[in-house]
Scaffold this motif. Structure first.
Motif, PDB file in Angstrom:
ATOM      1  N   LEU A 162     -93.876 -82.542  51.238  1.00 15.71           N
ATOM      2  CA  LEU A 162     -92.894 -83.397  51.900  1.00 15.71           C
ATOM      3  C   LEU A 162     -93.577 -84.445  52.767  1.00 15.71           C
ATOM      4  O   LEU A 162     -93.191 -85.618  52.776  1.00 15.71           O
ATOM      5  CB  LEU A 162     -91.958 -82.533  52.749  1.00 15.71           C
ATOM      6  N   LYS A 163     -94.607 -84.025  53.486  1.00 16.93           N
ATOM      7  CA  LYS A 163     -95.366 -84.960  54.325  1.00 16.93           C
ATOM      8  C   LYS A 163     -96.072 -86.003  53.466  1.00 16.93           C
ATOM      9  O   LYS A 163     -96.143 -87.191  53.829  1.00 16.93           O
ATOM     10  CB  LYS A 163     -96.390 -84.177  55.153  1.00 16.93           C
ATOM     11  N   ARG A 164     -96.578 -85.587  52.299  1.00 17.82           N
ATOM     12  CA  ARG A 164     -97.232 -86.553  51.398  1.00 17.82           C
ATOM     13  C   ARG A 164     -96.256 -87.624  50.941  1.00 17.82           C
ATOM     14  O   ARG A 164     -96.585 -88.821  50.915  1.00 17.82           O
ATOM     15  CB  ARG A 164     -97.810 -85.823  50.173  1.00 17.82           C
TER      16      ARG A 164
ATOM     17  N   LEU B 127     -81.029 -83.589  65.602  1.00 21.86           N
ATOM     18  CA  LEU B 127     -82.265 -84.275  65.950  1.00 21.86           C
ATOM     19  C   LEU B 127     -82.302 -85.725  65.473  1.00 21.86           C
ATOM     20  O   LEU B 127     -83.303 -86.415  65.693  1.00 21.86           O
ATOM     21  CB  LEU B 127     -83.458 -83.524  65.353  1.00 21.86           C
ATOM     22  N   THR B 128     -81.239 -86.192  64.829  1.00 19.72           N
ATOM     23  CA  THR B 128     -81.208 -87.560  64.299  1.00 19.72           C
ATOM     24  C   THR B 128     -81.497 -88.583  65.384  1.00 19.72           C
ATOM     25  O   THR B 128     -80.937 -88.529  66.486  1.00 19.72           O
ATOM     26  CB  THR B 128     -79.832 -87.851  63.676  1.00 19.72           C
ATOM     27  N   SER B 129     -82.375 -89.523  65.081  1.00 22.80           N
ATOM     28  CA  SER B 129     -82.737 -90.587  66.023  1.00 22.80           C
ATOM     29  C   SER B 129     -82.959 -91.879  65.255  1.00 22.80           C
ATOM     30  O   SER B 129     -83.510 -91.866  64.147  1.00 22.80           O
ATOM     31  CB  SER B 129     -84.007 -90.213  66.791  1.00 22.80           C
ATOM     32  N   THR B 130     -82.533 -92.995  65.838  1.00 20.73           N
ATOM     33  CA  THR B 130     -82.739 -94.290  65.188  1.00 20.73           C
ATOM     34  C   THR B 130     -84.177 -94.783  65.335  1.00 20.73           C
ATOM     35  O   THR B 130     -84.582 -95.698  64.619  1.00 20.73           O
ATOM     36  CB  THR B 130     -81.793 -95.341  65.788  1.00 20.73           C
ATOM     37  N   SER B 131     -84.937 -94.187  66.243  1.00 22.41           N
ATOM     38  CA  SER B 131     -86.289 -94.674  66.503  1.00 22.41           C
ATOM     39  C   SER B 131     -87.390 -93.721  66.051  1.00 22.41           C
ATOM     40  O   SER B 131     -88.569 -94.071  66.117  1.00 22.41           O
ATOM     41  CB  SER B 131     -86.466 -94.943  68.009  1.00 22.41           C
ATOM     42  N   GLN B 132     -87.028 -92.512  65.598  1.00 22.64           N
ATOM     43  CA  GLN B 132     -88.036 -91.538  65.203  1.00 22.64           C
ATOM     44  C   GLN B 132     -87.512 -90.684  64.057  1.00 22.64           C
ATOM     45  O   GLN B 132     -86.442 -90.096  64.147  1.00 22.64           O
ATOM     46  CB  GLN B 132     -88.397 -90.635  66.387  1.00 22.64           C
TER      47      GLN B 132
ATOM     48  N   VAL C 145     -93.379 -89.012  60.855  1.00 22.99           N
ATOM     49  CA  VAL C 145     -92.269 -88.069  60.816  1.00 22.99           C
ATOM     50  C   VAL C 145     -92.650 -86.844  61.632  1.00 22.99           C
ATOM     51  O   VAL C 145     -93.760 -86.324  61.516  1.00 22.99           O
ATOM     52  CB  VAL C 145     -91.912 -87.671  59.365  1.00 22.99           C
ATOM     53  N   GLU C 146     -91.746 -86.413  62.499  1.00 26.24           N
ATOM     54  CA  GLU C 146     -91.957 -85.210  63.294  1.00 26.24           C
ATOM     55  C   GLU C 146     -91.466 -84.010  62.502  1.00 26.24           C
ATOM     56  O   GLU C 146     -90.287 -83.911  62.164  1.00 26.24           O
ATOM     57  CB  GLU C 146     -91.213 -85.304  64.634  1.00 26.24           C
ATOM     58  N   LEU C 147     -92.384 -83.096  62.227  1.00 21.52           N
ATOM     59  CA  LEU C 147     -92.042 -81.900  61.472  1.00 21.52           C
ATOM     60  C   LEU C 147     -91.956 -80.664  62.359  1.00 21.52           C
ATOM     61  O   LEU C 147     -91.137 -79.789  62.136  1.00 21.52           O
ATOM     62  CB  LEU C 147     -93.078 -81.655  60.373  1.00 21.52           C
TER      63      LEU C 147
ATOM     64  N   ARG D 110     -87.304 -87.417  61.978  1.00 20.95           N
ATOM     65  CA  ARG D 110     -87.516 -86.002  62.291  1.00 20.95           C
ATOM     66  C   ARG D 110     -86.974 -85.133  61.167  1.00 20.95           C
ATOM     67  O   ARG D 110     -85.954 -85.453  60.564  1.00 20.95           O
ATOM     68  CB  ARG D 110     -86.819 -85.616  63.602  1.00 20.95           C
ATOM     69  N   VAL D 111     -87.650 -84.009  60.938  1.00 22.11           N
ATOM     70  CA  VAL D 111     -87.237 -83.031  59.933  1.00 22.11           C
ATOM     71  C   VAL D 111     -87.310 -81.646  60.561  1.00 22.11           C
ATOM     72  O   VAL D 111     -88.301 -81.299  61.206  1.00 22.11           O
ATOM     73  CB  VAL D 111     -88.145 -83.099  58.681  1.00 22.11           C
ATOM     74  N   PHE D 112     -86.264 -80.848  60.382  1.00 27.48           N
ATOM     75  CA  PHE D 112     -86.235 -79.480  60.888  1.00 27.48           C
ATOM     76  C   PHE D 112     -86.510 -78.547  59.716  1.00 27.48           C
ATOM     77  O   PHE D 112     -85.620 -78.222  58.943  1.00 27.48           O
ATOM     78  CB  PHE D 112     -84.861 -79.170  61.503  1.00 27.48           C
ATOM     79  N   ILE D 113     -87.764 -78.120  59.575  1.00 27.32           N
ATOM     80  CA  ILE D 113     -88.152 -77.372  58.386  1.00 27.32           C
ATOM     81  C   ILE D 113     -89.088 -76.213  58.689  1.00 27.32           C
ATOM     82  O   ILE D 113     -89.248 -75.306  57.870  1.00 27.32           O
ATOM     83  CB  ILE D 113     -88.808 -78.319  57.349  1.00 27.32           C
ATOM     84  N   LYS D 114     -89.689 -76.183  59.872  1.00 27.77           N
ATOM     85  CA  LYS D 114     -90.738 -75.205  60.159  1.00 27.77           C
ATOM     86  C   LYS D 114     -90.266 -73.761  60.010  1.00 27.77           C
ATOM     87  O   LYS D 114     -91.051 -72.884  59.669  1.00 27.77           O
ATOM     88  CB  LYS D 114     -91.282 -75.428  61.578  1.00 27.77           C
ATOM     89  N   LYS D 115     -88.999 -73.494  60.307  1.00 27.00           N
ATOM     90  CA  LYS D 115     -88.494 -72.120  60.225  1.00 27.00           C
ATOM     91  C   LYS D 115     -87.414 -71.966  59.159  1.00 27.00           C
ATOM     92  O   LYS D 115     -86.604 -71.038  59.220  1.00 27.00           O
ATOM     93  CB  LYS D 115     -87.968 -71.662  61.581  1.00 27.00           C
ATOM     94  N   ARG D 116     -87.398 -72.860  58.188  1.00 25.54           N
ATOM     95  CA  ARG D 116     -86.433 -72.784  57.099  1.00 25.54           C
ATOM     96  C   ARG D 116     -87.112 -72.166  55.880  1.00 25.54           C
ATOM     97  O   ARG D 116     -87.667 -72.865  55.033  1.00 25.54           O
ATOM     98  CB  ARG D 116     -85.902 -74.186  56.775  1.00 25.54           C
ATOM     99  N   TYR D 117     -87.061 -70.838  55.774  1.00 27.04           N
ATOM    100  CA  TYR D 117     -87.728 -70.124  54.692  1.00 27.04           C
ATOM    101  C   TYR D 117     -86.775 -69.689  53.578  1.00 27.04           C
ATOM    102  O   TYR D 117     -87.221 -69.366  52.479  1.00 27.04           O
ATOM    103  CB  TYR D 117     -88.426 -68.864  55.239  1.00 27.04           C
ATOM    104  N   GLY D 118     -85.476 -69.672  53.858  1.00 30.81           N
ATOM    105  CA  GLY D 118     -84.523 -69.069  52.929  1.00 30.81           C
ATOM    106  C   GLY D 118     -84.532 -69.683  51.547  1.00 30.81           C
ATOM    107  O   GLY D 118     -84.517 -68.962  50.530  1.00 30.81           O
ATOM    108  N   PHE D 119     -84.558 -71.019  51.445  1.00 27.07           N
ATOM    109  CA  PHE D 119     -84.492 -71.659  50.128  1.00 27.07           C
ATOM    110  C   PHE D 119     -85.767 -71.415  49.328  1.00 27.07           C
ATOM    111  O   PHE D 119     -85.726 -71.311  48.095  1.00 27.07           O
ATOM    112  CB  PHE D 119     -84.199 -73.161  50.276  1.00 27.07           C
ATOM    113  N   VAL D 120     -86.913 -71.285  50.028  1.00 28.63           N
ATOM    114  CA  VAL D 120     -88.166 -70.984  49.333  1.00 28.63           C
ATOM    115  C   VAL D 120     -88.125 -69.564  48.785  1.00 28.63           C
ATOM    116  O   VAL D 120     -88.546 -69.304  47.651  1.00 28.63           O
ATOM    117  CB  VAL D 120     -89.368 -71.173  50.283  1.00 28.63           C
ATOM    118  N   ARG D 121     -87.572 -68.639  49.576  1.00 26.78           N
ATOM    119  CA  ARG D 121     -87.461 -67.258  49.113  1.00 26.78           C
ATOM    120  C   ARG D 121     -86.569 -67.166  47.875  1.00 26.78           C
ATOM    121  O   ARG D 121     -86.885 -66.444  46.922  1.00 26.78           O
ATOM    122  CB  ARG D 121     -86.903 -66.385  50.244  1.00 26.78           C
TER     123      ARG D 121
END
Length: 380
Positions: free
Chosen positions: A306-308, A196-201, A328-330, A203-214
């Motif tokens: 993270l958003k803060r 998802l890397t973009s020079t103009s926006q 940032v697009e989450l 972005r973070v892919f985190i909405k379905k990343r639960y493993g590290f929190v668990r």
């Protein structure tokens, strides 16, 4: 008189481009390009070994076997390793238009150490911010966890062991590190965030990343969100075809098509400022077998924090004018994001003195309706 106010942040690294000589910038370019070349050659090492055996290049075969043996021997870092680390740590930041690493909390290292998990975003094309943290003396006690296939490669394994404290991001390994009380670092976004890397926006892919929190709940480990401003601007990346590319990422297949400098695409773009913010710890309770609901609660708290960090420091990183409008697009794993470019594939604009304007790739190639081959007749 009252007690002096505690500093909100502590800057552990700050490079000033105005004081950087051309030779220092050249050494920085050598350092970062070496990191990327070793990364790519590690991914290709099984193929290189196969071809050398098949074609009879036995010197190359012997060299790869020797590197493999050294990489897997249980040696400890000595004077040579420390010299390599100091060289990289002092020269790598000189390549960019300034590098800052900022810790929230006012005390580095803290007087009372608490086991911590550093979650680094965004992944970017080649994890440049991650690499800066990896060799930073402040992070020397942290185990940086790499993709299992990458850490298993002899070239990258030897290099990473020489300059830092690496580990595998495989689940059994992560459990062992945290169980032993080690501090760990991981880019949770993985290949998806790189895609998802973009020079103009941003972005973070985190909405379905639960493993590290668990994992952190299981061992009662604090989480520190880390955001690397400028990571996405170092390499242009072809945009679009998100569903297909993200589907391949689930099988561990990278789907980035990136380029940096026009004369050497593996070298990051010049003129980019890197601003890394290590957020304050999120203190998690210890829950040996957390439920999905408990994981979701703390995962949401992590996203809010993270958003803060992004909103609070974006003007420091990008400047007042650009920072005010930066977002940032989450939530990138939804239908509205996928449908945005459903009928188009767009490329970042290429700026090169070697190409005339008419040959530059357009920013967006729209796919319009297909005209009918025959005009419709009037039924009357």
């Amino acid at each position: 008189m009252g007690a002096p106010a505690t500093k909100k942040t502590v800057t552990v690294l700050e490079s000033n481009p105005a004081n950087t000589t051309k030779f220092e910038a050249f050494l920085g370019a050598i350092t970062v390009s070496s990191f990327i070349v070793i990364w790519l050659s590690s991914a290709a090492s099984p193929l290189i070994l196969f071809i050398s055996l098949r074609e009879g290049y036995y010197k190359i075969t012997a060299f790869i076997i020797l590197i493999t043996i050294i990489a897997y021997l249980p040696w400890k870092r000595g004077p040579i390793s420390r010299c390599v680390q100091r060289f990289i740590d002092s020269n790598h930041p000189q390549y960019y238009n300034g590098v800052s690493i900022v810790f929230e909390g006012g005390e580095v290292p803290p007087s009372e150490h608490r086991q911590t998990f550093f979650a680094v975003h965004p992944h970017g094309a080649f994890c440049i911010g991650w690499a800066l943290l990896f060799t930073c003396p402040t992070m020397h006690r942290v185990r940086f966890c790499f993709a299992p296939s990458l850490f298993a490669s002899p070239f990258f394994r030897l290099f990473s062991r020489a300059v830092g404290k690496p580990g595998s991001a495989a689940r059994p390994s992560m459990n062992a590190y945290l169980k032993n009380g080690e501090d760990c670092a991981l880019p949770p976004g993985g290949f998806e965030e790189a895609t998802l890397t973009s020079t103009s926006q941003d972005r973070v892919f985190i909405k379905k990343r639960y493993g590290f929190v668990r994992l952190c709940l299981k061992y009662g480990v604090a989480i520190r969100p880390v955001y690397v401003f400028g990571e996405g601007r170092l390499f242009s990346n072809v945009q679009g075809f998100w569903r297909n590319r993200l589907a391949l990422n689930r099988f561990g297949i990278p789907t980035i098509i990136v380029w940096g400098r026009w004369f050497f695409p593996l070298l990051p773009k010049k003129g980019v400022k890197i601003y890394i913010v290590v957020g304050k710890p999120i203190i998690l309770p210890k829950i040996e077998n957390p439920t999905k609901e408990e994981v979701a609660v703390w995962h949401n708290k992590y996203i809010v924090e993270l958003k803060r960090i992004y909103d609070e420091y974006k003007e420091d990183a990008y400047g007042a004018d650009e920072g005010k409008v930066a977002k940032v697009e989450l939530d990138v794993n939804n239908n509205s994001f996928f449908n945005r470019d459903r009928a188009s594939c767009f490329f970042p604009p290429i700026t090169s003195p070697l190409l005339p304007p008419r040959l530059l790739v357009p920013k967006k190639l729209e796919v319009g309706p297909v005209p009918s081959r025959r005009p419709l007749r009037d039924p009357g």
